[in-house]
Scaffold this active site. Structure first.
Site, PDB file in Angstrom:
ATOM      1  N   ASN A 137     -10.691  -3.212  -6.709  1.00 11.84           N
ATOM      2  CA  ASN A 137      -9.920  -2.262  -7.187  1.00 11.84           C
ATOM      3  C   ASN A 137     -10.432  -1.886  -8.654  1.00 11.84           C
ATOM      4  O   ASN A 137      -9.820  -0.966  -9.188  1.00 11.84           O
ATOM      5  CB  ASN A 137      -8.322  -2.773  -7.333  1.00 11.84           C
ATOM      6  CG  ASN A 137      -7.679  -2.549  -5.981  1.00 11.84           C
ATOM      7  OD1 ASN A 137      -6.728  -3.341  -5.801  1.00 11.84           O
ATOM      8  ND2 ASN A 137      -8.058  -1.783  -5.131  1.00 11.84           N
ATOM      9  N   ASP A 183       0.795  -1.233   0.040  1.00 13.97           N
ATOM     10  CA  ASP A 183      -0.012  -0.014  -0.090  1.00 13.97           C
ATOM     11  C   ASP A 183       0.673   1.313  -0.007  1.00 13.97           C
ATOM     12  O   ASP A 183       1.871   1.358   0.487  1.00 13.97           O
ATOM     13  CB  ASP A 183      -0.844  -0.107   1.184  1.00 13.97           C
ATOM     14  CG  ASP A 183      -2.065   0.878   0.977  1.00 13.97           C
ATOM     15  OD1 ASP A 183      -2.395   1.504  -0.057  1.00 13.97           O
ATOM     16  OD2 ASP A 183      -2.826   1.120   2.164  1.00 13.97           O
TER      17      ASP A 183
HETATM   18  C1  FPP Z   1      -1.923   0.250  -3.273  1.00 13.11           C
HETATM   19  O1  FPP Z   1      -1.536   1.580  -3.508  1.00 13.11           O
HETATM   20  C2  FPP Z   1      -1.257  -0.547  -4.344  1.00 13.11           C
HETATM   21  C3  FPP Z   1      -2.318  -1.172  -5.346  1.00 13.11           C
HETATM   22  C4  FPP Z   1      -3.611  -1.127  -5.442  1.00 13.11           C
HETATM   23  C5  FPP Z   1      -1.551  -2.008  -6.516  1.00 13.11           C
HETATM   24  C6  FPP Z   1      -0.403  -2.701  -6.189  1.00 13.11           C
HETATM   25  C7  FPP Z   1       0.296  -3.272  -7.318  1.00 13.11           C
HETATM   26  C8  FPP Z   1       1.456  -3.350  -7.627  1.00 13.11           C
HETATM   27  C9  FPP Z   1       2.696  -2.622  -7.159  1.00 13.11           C
HETATM   28  C10 FPP Z   1       1.856  -4.103  -8.645  1.00 13.11           C
HETATM   29  C11 FPP Z   1       1.860  -5.306  -8.485  1.00 13.11           C
HETATM   30  C12 FPP Z   1       2.469  -6.311  -9.529  1.00 13.11           C
HETATM   31  C13 FPP Z   1       2.804  -7.573  -9.182  1.00 13.11           C
HETATM   32  C14 FPP Z   1       3.235  -8.472 -10.516  1.00 13.11           C
HETATM   33  C15 FPP Z   1       2.661  -8.285  -8.072  1.00 13.11           C
HETATM   34  P1  FPP Z   1      -2.422   2.621  -3.716  1.00 13.11           P
HETATM   35  O2  FPP Z   1      -2.903   3.218  -4.877  1.00 13.11           O
HETATM   36  O3  FPP Z   1      -3.848   2.253  -2.978  1.00 13.11           O
HETATM   37  O4  FPP Z   1      -1.911   3.922  -2.727  1.00 13.11           O
HETATM   38  P2  FPP Z   1      -2.430   4.757  -1.793  1.00 13.11           P
HETATM   39  O5  FPP Z   1      -3.064   4.247  -0.620  1.00 13.11           O
HETATM   40  O6  FPP Z   1      -1.228   5.760  -1.345  1.00 13.11           O
HETATM   41  O7  FPP Z   1      -3.537   5.716  -2.953  1.00 13.11           O
END
Ligand code: FPP
Length: 256
Positions: free
Chosen positions: A81, A33
Site C-alpha cells: 500500500n 476492501d
Molecule cells: C481497501 O480499500 C482498504 C484499505 C487499503 C485501507 C483500509 C483501512 C482502514 C479502513 C483504516 C483501518 C484502520 C484501523 C484502525 C484498523 P481500497 O482503497 O483498496 O478500495 P477499492 O478497492 O475500492 O479501491
C-alpha cells in the site's frame, strides 16, 4: 431514525438466533476492501471511503467482542500500500493514529487486547508512539484480541521467521531437527494465537492479497459484495452463519 435503528436491531436479533454459539469461529480475519469504490460511487475522493471505513472498524470490533469472537484481525495497510499516492498514504496513517487516539479508552474499558502485525519500526514516530501507547495500555486486558495488520506483508512475515530461526541455529540455541510446523507458527507475528477459522473479504474481490498466507491454510473463506464502509454487524453475523454451514475437514474424509 429510531425505527431504522430498531429495525436493524431486529434483523441482528434474527440473525443472532441462527448462530450456534458453541461453534463460533475463534479467530476471524478480515480483508477490508472497497473503500475507494464506496467513495467513487458517491462522487467523493477515495479518502472519504477510508474515513467511512473507520466507522465499520469500530462497529465490527464492538460486534465481534459482543458475539464472543476471541481474535479479530483486520488488514489495515499492506507493505504494497506504500505504492499508493502519497496523499492517500498519509491520510490513512492519520486516520489510524486518530482511531487509536479516540478509541483507546473504549478498547481498554472493554477489556480488549491489542496487537500490531507488521513492521512498526517503519511507521512515522507519531503513529508508532500511538500504537505503542495502545499496546501498553491494553496489555493487562484479558478479553478479545484485536490484531491490526499494519505495514504487513505475509511473505515478509515468513521471511522474518526464517531469518530468526536460522539465527537461532547459528547461535546454537535451536537445533535444525526441532524445525516443524509448530515452530514456524511460533515465529510468525501471530505466535501463540490460533489460525483464523474464518476469513472475510469485502467488496467481492477473490484474492488473498499477501495476507496471513501460512495461517489461512485451512480457514473458511466468505466473500461478500458489501463494500467495507457499508459492512455492519448483520454482515458479520451472516458470514458466521455461512461459516457454520461448512464442513471443516482439514484434508480428512469425515465419514469414510
Ligand atoms: C481497501 O480499500 C482498504 C484499505 C487499503 C485501507 C483500509 C483501512 C482502514 C479502513 C483504516 C483501518 C484502520 C484501523 C484502525 C484498523 P481500497 O482503497 O483498496 O478500495 P477499492 O478497492 O475500492 O479501491
Amino acid at each position: 431514525m429510531l425505527s431504522k435503528l430498531s429495525m436493524q436491531t431486529r434483523k441482528e436479533r434474527e440473525l443472532l438466533e441462527q448462530i450456534d454459539h458453541e461453534r463460533l469461529p475463534v479467530h476471524v480475519a478480515v480483508i477490508m476492501d472497497g473503500n475507494g469504490r464506496w467513495a467513487q460511487k458517491r462522487g467523493l475522493p477515495r479518502v472519504a471511503g477510508h474515513r467511512a471505513g473507520i466507522t465499520s472498524v469500530r462497529k465490527i470490533i464492538e460486534a465481534s467482542a459482543q458475539i464472543g469472537i476471541q481474535y479479530l484481525t483486520l488488514y489495515a495497510f499492506s507493505k504494497e500500500n506504500w505504492q499508493r499516492p502519497a496523499g492517500e498514504v498519509s491520510y490513512l496513517m492519520g486516520l489510524i493514529e486518530e482511531f487509536v487516539l479516540k478509541e483507546l479508552d473504549t478498547l481498554s474499558k472493554n477489556n480488549i487486547r491489542f496487537k500490531v502485525l507488521g513492521h512498526m519500526e517503519e511507521l512515522s514516530a507519531n503513529v508508532r508512539t500511538r500504537l505503542e501507547e495502545a499496546i501498553h495500555k491494553c496489555q493487562a486486558n484479558t478479553g478479545m484480541w484485536f490484531n491490526v495488520a499494519l505495514n504487513y506483508g505475509s511473505r515478509v512475515e515468513i521471511t522474518d521467521a526464517c531469518r530468526t530461526i536460522v539465527r537461532k541455529i547459528q547461535q546454537g540455541t535451536l537445533d535444525y531437527a526441532e524445525i516443524d510446523e509448530n515452530l514456524i507458527s511460533d515465529h510468525l507475528y501471530t505466535a501463540s494465537q490460533p489460525d483464523p477459522d474464518l476469513l472475510i473479504r469485502t467488496s467481492g474481490e477473490l484474492r488473498i492479497s499477501n495476507f496471513l498466507l501460512w495461517q489461512l491454510a485451512y480457514s473458511e473463506i466468505v466473500i461478500t459484495p458489501v463494500l467495507w464502509p457499508d459492512f455492519r454487524k448483520q454482515h458479520l453475523l451472516k458470514a458466521i452463519i455461512d461459516y457454520q454451514t461448512r464442513e471443516r475437514r482439514f484434508g480428512k474424509v469425515i465419514n469414510p
